[in-house]
Design an enzyme around this catalytic site. Structure first.
Site, PDB file in Angstrom:
ATOM      1  N   SER A 155       0.858  -1.182   0.000  1.00  0.00           N
ATOM      2  CA  SER A 155       0.000   0.000   0.000  1.00  0.00           C
ATOM      3  C   SER A 155       0.893   1.229   0.000  1.00  0.00           C
ATOM      4  O   SER A 155       2.058   1.158   0.414  1.00  0.00           O
ATOM      5  CB  SER A 155      -0.886   0.007   1.258  1.00  0.00           C
ATOM      6  OG  SER A 155      -1.538   1.244   1.429  1.00  0.00           O
ATOM      7  N   TYR A 202      -2.679   0.188  10.615  1.00  0.00           N
ATOM      8  CA  TYR A 202      -2.704  -0.297   9.231  1.00  0.00           C
ATOM      9  C   TYR A 202      -1.384  -0.003   8.536  1.00  0.00           C
ATOM     10  O   TYR A 202      -0.785  -0.896   7.913  1.00  0.00           O
ATOM     11  CB  TYR A 202      -3.859   0.344   8.464  1.00  0.00           C
ATOM     12  CG  TYR A 202      -3.874  -0.011   7.001  1.00  0.00           C
ATOM     13  CD1 TYR A 202      -4.271  -1.281   6.582  1.00  0.00           C
ATOM     14  CD2 TYR A 202      -3.486   0.911   6.037  1.00  0.00           C
ATOM     15  CE1 TYR A 202      -4.273  -1.622   5.234  1.00  0.00           C
ATOM     16  CE2 TYR A 202      -3.487   0.586   4.685  1.00  0.00           C
ATOM     17  CZ  TYR A 202      -3.876  -0.680   4.299  1.00  0.00           C
ATOM     18  OH  TYR A 202      -3.874  -1.013   2.961  1.00  0.00           O
TER      19      TYR A 202
END
Length: 256
Positions: A154, A167
Site C-alpha cells: 500500500s 494499518y
C-alpha cells in the site's frame, strides 16, 4: 527439472499463479487479468461463493487464453490452511510459479479508540498472512529452482496518516519483510512489492470507527479501479527471468 527447463515450461503453458484475497477488489481483478493473460490461477479466499462466481465469470476468457482458475477456500491467518493452498496448486498443476500475497484488511481508527481486536486482525491478516505464504512457498520455490513472490502492500507502506497508524504499521512491515526476502533469496527467485494508492474496493467497508469512516469517504473521492493494480502485477510477471521488478507504486493522479 533444471531452472532453464522450468522457465521454458512457464512461457509455453502460462505460469501457475496463486492469489490470496481473491474474492473481491484487487484480488478478483488480479485473478481475472492473469487468467486472460493465459496463466493458471489458483484463487484463495474465505468466501467460496465469491470464488465460484469468479471461476464462472472467467470461463470464457480462460477458453480464449488457455488459462484457468481453480477456487480454493483459504484463511491466510491459518498456517495449515496456507500450506494446504500450496499443496492444492501442486496437486492440480505439478508446480507453483508465483505467489501473490494480496489478502488484507483495513479497519482504520485512531489509536485512542482502543479497537484492539481490530488491531489484532490487521496484524494477523496483513503480516502473519504474508509470513505464512512465505513459509509455505519458499521451500517449494527453492526445490524447483525458480519462483516469484509478489506482495500487494500500500502507499500506507510509505507514509502514515491519522487513523491509519496500525494499518500503516502492518504495511510498513509487509514492505520490509518482502524487501528482506528479496535480499536473502537465491538469485533464481524474483521478489516484487506493489503498493496501491486509493483503489475502489471493499476494504473501507470494515471500518467501524465513525470518524475514520467519514475521513475515508472523502479520501476515496478519486479512487482508481483495481484493474490498474492487476496491470502492474501482470507487467512484473511478464518480464524475462533475469529481470526482477522490485517495487511499483500505483496511485490516482489526484492522490498527493
Amino acid at each position: 527439472m533444471t531452472t532453464q527447463q522450468t522457465e521454458s515450461t512457464e512461457v509455453a503453458g502460462g505460469k501457475v499463479v496463486l492469489v490470496t484475497g481473491a474474492s473481491s477488489g484487487i484480488g478478483a481483478a488480479l485473478a481475472r487479468r492473469l487468467v486472460a493473460d493465459g496463466h493458471r490461477v489458483v484463487a484463495g479466499a474465505r468466501r467460496t461463493n465469491r470464488l465460484q462466481a469468479l471461476a464462472r465469470s472467467t470461463a470464457e476468457s480462460a477458453e480464449r487464453s488457455g488459462g484457468s482458475l481453480l477456487p480454493v477456500r483459504l484463511d491466510v491467518t491459518n498456517r495449515a490452511d496456507v500450506a494446504g493452498f500450496l499443496e492444492a496448486a501442486r496437486d492440480r498443476h505439478g508446480r507453483v510459479d508465483v505467489l501473490v500475497s494480496n489478502a488484507g484488511v483495513m479497519p482504520l481508527s485512531r489509536l485512542d479508540s482502543l479497537l484492539v481486536d481490530e488491531w489484532d486482525r490487521m496484524i494477523d491478516v496483513n503480516v502473519r498472512g504474508l509470513l505464512h505464504g512465505i513459509a509455505a512457498a519458499l521451500p517449494v520455490f527453492t526445490a524447483q529452482g525458480s519462483g516469484h513472490f509478489v506482495t500487494v502492500a500500500s502507499t500506507g507502506a510509505h507514509e502514515v496518516v491519522p487513523t491509519a497508524a496500525v494499518y500503516c504499521g502492518t504495511k510498513y512491515a509487509a514492505r520490509a519483510i518482502t524487501e528482506g526476502l528479496r535480499q536473502e533469496s537465491a538469485p533464481f527467485l524474483r521478489v516484487t512489492t506493489v503498493s496501491p494508492g486509493v483503489v475502489t474496493s471493499e476494504l473501507a467497508d470494515t471500518i467501524t470507527d465513525p470518524g475514520a469512516a467519514e475521513a475515508m469517504r472523502a479520501y476515496r473521492a478519486h479512487a482508481i479501479g483495481p484493474d490498474a493494480i492487476a496491470g502492474a502485477v501482470s507487467y512484473a510477471l511478464a518480464q524475462p527471468p533475469d529481470v526482477d521488478v522490485n517495487e511499483i507504486v500505483v496511485r490516482p493522479v489526484q492522490q498527493r
